[in-house]
Motif scaffolding. Structure first.
Motif, PDB file in Angstrom:
ATOM      1  N   GLY A 297       0.785  -1.240   0.000  1.00  0.00           N
ATOM      2  CA  GLY A 297       0.000   0.000   0.000  1.00  0.00           C
ATOM      3  C   GLY A 297       0.812   1.283   0.000  1.00  0.00           C
ATOM      4  O   GLY A 297       0.320   2.334   0.382  1.00  0.00           O
ATOM      5  N   MET A 298       2.080   1.195  -0.425  1.00  0.00           N
ATOM      6  CA  MET A 298       2.901   2.405  -0.406  1.00  0.00           C
ATOM      7  C   MET A 298       2.837   3.195  -1.714  1.00  0.00           C
ATOM      8  O   MET A 298       3.071   4.394  -1.732  1.00  0.00           O
TER       9      MET A 298
ATOM     10  N   GLU B 284       0.690   2.984 -10.819  1.00  0.00           N
ATOM     11  CA  GLU B 284       1.223   4.025 -11.689  1.00  0.00           C
ATOM     12  C   GLU B 284       2.723   4.269 -11.453  1.00  0.00           C
ATOM     13  O   GLU B 284       3.425   4.790 -12.312  1.00  0.00           O
ATOM     14  N   TYR B 285       3.198   3.892 -10.268  1.00  0.00           N
ATOM     15  CA  TYR B 285       4.544   4.292  -9.856  1.00  0.00           C
ATOM     16  C   TYR B 285       5.647   3.716 -10.751  1.00  0.00           C
ATOM     17  O   TYR B 285       6.602   4.409 -11.108  1.00  0.00           O
ATOM     18  N   TYR B 286       5.497   2.443 -11.131  1.00  0.00           N
ATOM     19  CA  TYR B 286       6.501   1.816 -12.003  1.00  0.00           C
ATOM     20  C   TYR B 286       6.670   2.622 -13.287  1.00  0.00           C
ATOM     21  O   TYR B 286       7.796   2.926 -13.694  1.00  0.00           O
ATOM     22  N   ARG B 287       5.545   2.984 -13.899  1.00  0.00           N
ATOM     23  CA  ARG B 287       5.568   3.777 -15.135  1.00  0.00           C
ATOM     24  C   ARG B 287       6.307   5.111 -14.898  1.00  0.00           C
ATOM     25  O   ARG B 287       7.092   5.562 -15.726  1.00  0.00           O
ATOM     26  N   GLY B 288       6.031   5.704 -13.742  1.00  0.00           N
ATOM     27  CA  GLY B 288       6.654   6.975 -13.396  1.00  0.00           C
ATOM     28  C   GLY B 288       8.179   6.870 -13.384  1.00  0.00           C
ATOM     29  O   GLY B 288       8.889   7.736 -13.886  1.00  0.00           O
ATOM     30  N   ILE B 289       8.676   5.775 -12.822  1.00  0.00           N
ATOM     31  CA  ILE B 289      10.132   5.570 -12.753  1.00  0.00           C
ATOM     32  C   ILE B 289      10.702   5.340 -14.153  1.00  0.00           C
ATOM     33  O   ILE B 289      11.715   5.946 -14.532  1.00  0.00           O
ATOM     34  N   ILE B 290      10.022   4.495 -14.936  1.00  0.00           N
ATOM     35  CA  ILE B 290      10.509   4.198 -16.281  1.00  0.00           C
ATOM     36  C   ILE B 290      10.510   5.477 -17.143  1.00  0.00           C
ATOM     37  O   ILE B 290      11.451   5.737 -17.897  1.00  0.00           O
TER      38      ILE B 290
ATOM     39  N   LEU C  92       1.694   6.666  -2.129  1.00  0.00           N
ATOM     40  CA  LEU C  92       0.638   6.755  -1.125  1.00  0.00           C
ATOM     41  C   LEU C  92       1.225   6.979   0.262  1.00  0.00           C
ATOM     42  O   LEU C  92       0.689   7.720   1.068  1.00  0.00           O
ATOM     43  N   SER C  93       2.332   6.311   0.551  1.00  0.00           N
ATOM     44  CA  SER C  93       3.026   6.571   1.814  1.00  0.00           C
ATOM     45  C   SER C  93       4.515   6.299   1.614  1.00  0.00           C
ATOM     46  O   SER C  93       4.902   5.590   0.689  1.00  0.00           O
ATOM     47  N   THR C  94       5.318   6.873   2.503  1.00  0.00           N
ATOM     48  CA  THR C  94       6.759   6.771   2.340  1.00  0.00           C
ATOM     49  C   THR C  94       7.250   5.368   2.675  1.00  0.00           C
ATOM     50  O   THR C  94       6.866   4.797   3.679  1.00  0.00           O
ATOM     51  N   GLY C  95       8.077   4.822   1.806  1.00  0.00           N
ATOM     52  CA  GLY C  95       8.607   3.493   2.056  1.00  0.00           C
ATOM     53  C   GLY C  95       9.757   3.152   1.130  1.00  0.00           C
ATOM     54  O   GLY C  95      10.123   3.933   0.252  1.00  0.00           O
ATOM     55  N   LEU C  96      10.297   1.963   1.350  1.00  0.00           N
ATOM     56  CA  LEU C  96      11.475   1.557   0.594  1.00  0.00           C
ATOM     57  C   LEU C  96      11.425   0.051   0.342  1.00  0.00           C
ATOM     58  O   LEU C  96      11.052  -0.716   1.223  1.00  0.00           O
ATOM     59  N   CYS C  97      11.789  -0.352  -0.884  1.00  0.00           N
ATOM     60  CA  CYS C  97      11.933  -1.776  -1.156  1.00  0.00           C
ATOM     61  C   CYS C  97      13.356  -2.027  -1.646  1.00  0.00           C
ATOM     62  O   CYS C  97      13.812  -1.420  -2.617  1.00  0.00           O
ATOM     63  N   ILE C  98      14.062  -2.901  -0.935  1.00  0.00           N
ATOM     64  CA  ILE C  98      15.435  -3.210  -1.326  1.00  0.00           C
ATOM     65  C   ILE C  98      15.435  -4.539  -2.068  1.00  0.00           C
ATOM     66  O   ILE C  98      14.939  -5.542  -1.548  1.00  0.00           O
TER      67      ILE C  98
ATOM     68  N   VAL D 255      24.684  -3.545 -11.809  1.00  0.00           N
ATOM     69  CA  VAL D 255      23.988  -3.232 -10.556  1.00  0.00           C
ATOM     70  C   VAL D 255      23.604  -4.504  -9.805  1.00  0.00           C
ATOM     71  O   VAL D 255      23.201  -5.495 -10.404  1.00  0.00           O
ATOM     72  N   ARG D 256      23.768  -4.467  -8.472  1.00  0.00           N
ATOM     73  CA  ARG D 256      23.332  -5.588  -7.639  1.00  0.00           C
ATOM     74  C   ARG D 256      22.316  -5.188  -6.572  1.00  0.00           C
ATOM     75  O   ARG D 256      21.616  -6.033  -6.043  1.00  0.00           O
ATOM     76  N   ILE D 257      22.287  -3.899  -6.236  1.00  0.00           N
ATOM     77  CA  ILE D 257      21.309  -3.497  -5.219  1.00  0.00           C
ATOM     78  C   ILE D 257      20.414  -2.378  -5.748  1.00  0.00           C
ATOM     79  O   ILE D 257      20.898  -1.366  -6.269  1.00  0.00           O
ATOM     80  N   PHE D 258      19.114  -2.579  -5.627  1.00  0.00           N
ATOM     81  CA  PHE D 258      18.124  -1.561  -5.988  1.00  0.00           C
ATOM     82  C   PHE D 258      17.441  -1.092  -4.711  1.00  0.00           C
ATOM     83  O   PHE D 258      16.793  -1.882  -4.028  1.00  0.00           O
ATOM     84  N   PHE D 259      17.621   0.179  -4.377  1.00  0.00           N
ATOM     85  CA  PHE D 259      16.851   0.774  -3.283  1.00  0.00           C
ATOM     86  C   PHE D 259      15.703   1.536  -3.940  1.00  0.00           C
ATOM     87  O   PHE D 259      15.869   2.703  -4.312  1.00  0.00           O
ATOM     88  N   THR D 260      14.564   0.886  -4.132  1.00  0.00           N
ATOM     89  CA  THR D 260      13.457   1.594  -4.783  1.00  0.00           C
ATOM     90  C   THR D 260      12.683   2.372  -3.720  1.00  0.00           C
ATOM     91  O   THR D 260      12.114   1.808  -2.794  1.00  0.00           O
ATOM     92  N   LEU D 261      12.711   3.686  -3.897  1.00  0.00           N
ATOM     93  CA  LEU D 261      12.239   4.598  -2.864  1.00  0.00           C
ATOM     94  C   LEU D 261      10.879   5.181  -3.244  1.00  0.00           C
ATOM     95  O   LEU D 261      10.676   5.587  -4.385  1.00  0.00           O
ATOM     96  N   ALA D 262       9.963   5.191  -2.291  1.00  0.00           N
ATOM     97  CA  ALA D 262       8.701   5.900  -2.468  1.00  0.00           C
ATOM     98  C   ALA D 262       8.697   7.026  -1.448  1.00  0.00           C
ATOM     99  O   ALA D 262       8.728   6.770  -0.252  1.00  0.00           O
TER     100      ALA D 262
END
Lengths: 138, 90
Positions: A28-29, A33-39, A67-73, A87-94
């Motif tokens: 729920g973060m 639409e967010y993926y498209r935004g990054i691409i 929707l809310s602040t978060g991070l997926c590593i 690249v080996r690490i993705f810090f995908t930030l919301a």
């Protein structure tokens, strides 16, 4: 909120970003639409969120579905090509707003700026270990 | 007080991260009273906003001409940042 996952390999880097956006969406973060935004951002600015040392931090503006602040590593066991860099690490930030993601950025900076911490993160064998490392940076 | 601005694509990710590292280095150098730091995006910044600008190599051609510019190869290599900042600010 922070989530983490280890993947063996991906066929291209967008797959890792897609996966992390799906995880962020599941918690729920962000919206779909967010993926498209990054691409779209990559299309516009190139690989600007490559940080160095095999680490990148994909993100888009709050108005592109945060929707809310978060991070997926996402950590890859096999590096993937990202605009000519491995690249080996993705810090995908919301990031919902600046005050809220200050702590997350501090944690990311803490891990990345110390060569030893980064090495340790690369050696983590489970997502729990990675999350524990992030907690220690708070 | 002089102002150092870090610039990235969205103005909320990489530039923020580099700004934190700059603050840390300024403290190490004992120069935190001489400089203030801020971050922005390539779209929002103007050459009037700061005395020194710091940008990643990928974006160096996307920003308007500024007088003092530090270009970073890696945004998380503290040694590179420390070396370039020290040379630049001395």
């Amino acid at each position: 909120m922070i989530c983490a996952e280890i993947l063996e390999e991906v066929s291209e880097y967008t797959q890792a970003i897609r996966k992390s956006c799906e995880i962020l969406e599941r918690y729920g973060m962000v919206t779909g639409e967010y993926y498209r935004g990054i691409i779209d951002n990559i299309g516009e600015y190139g690989g600007y969120f490559y940080l160095g040392e095999g680490v990148c931090m994909p993100h888009a503006k709050p108005e592109t579905g945060v929707l809310s602040t978060g991070l997926c590593i996402i950590k890859l066991n096999t590096p993937v090509d990202f605009e000519g860099k491995k690249v080996r690490i993705f810090f995908t930030l919301a990031a919902r707003d600046e005050a809220a993601h200050f702590v997350l950025m501090k944690q990311i900076a803490g891990i990345c700026s110390e060569k030893q911490s980064l090495k340790k993160m690369l050696e983590c064998r489970s997502s729990e270990e990675m999350l524990m490392m992030m907690e220690k940076e708070q | 007080m002089k102002r150092i601005m870090t610039v990235c694509g969205t103005g909320l990710g990489s530039s923020f991260l580099v700004e934190m590292n700059i603050q840390k280095i300024l403290r190490e150098l004992g120069k935190e009273q001489e400089f203030e730091t801020c971050h922005s995006s390539v779209y929002e910044m103007s050459a009037m906003d700061a005395d020194y600008f710091i940008v990643a190599n990928d974006l160096k051609d996307s920003i308007p001409p500024v007088e003092h510019l530090i270009v970073l190869e890696s945004l998380i290599d503290e040694d590179e940042l420390r070396e370039k900042l020290t040379t630049f600010l001395s």
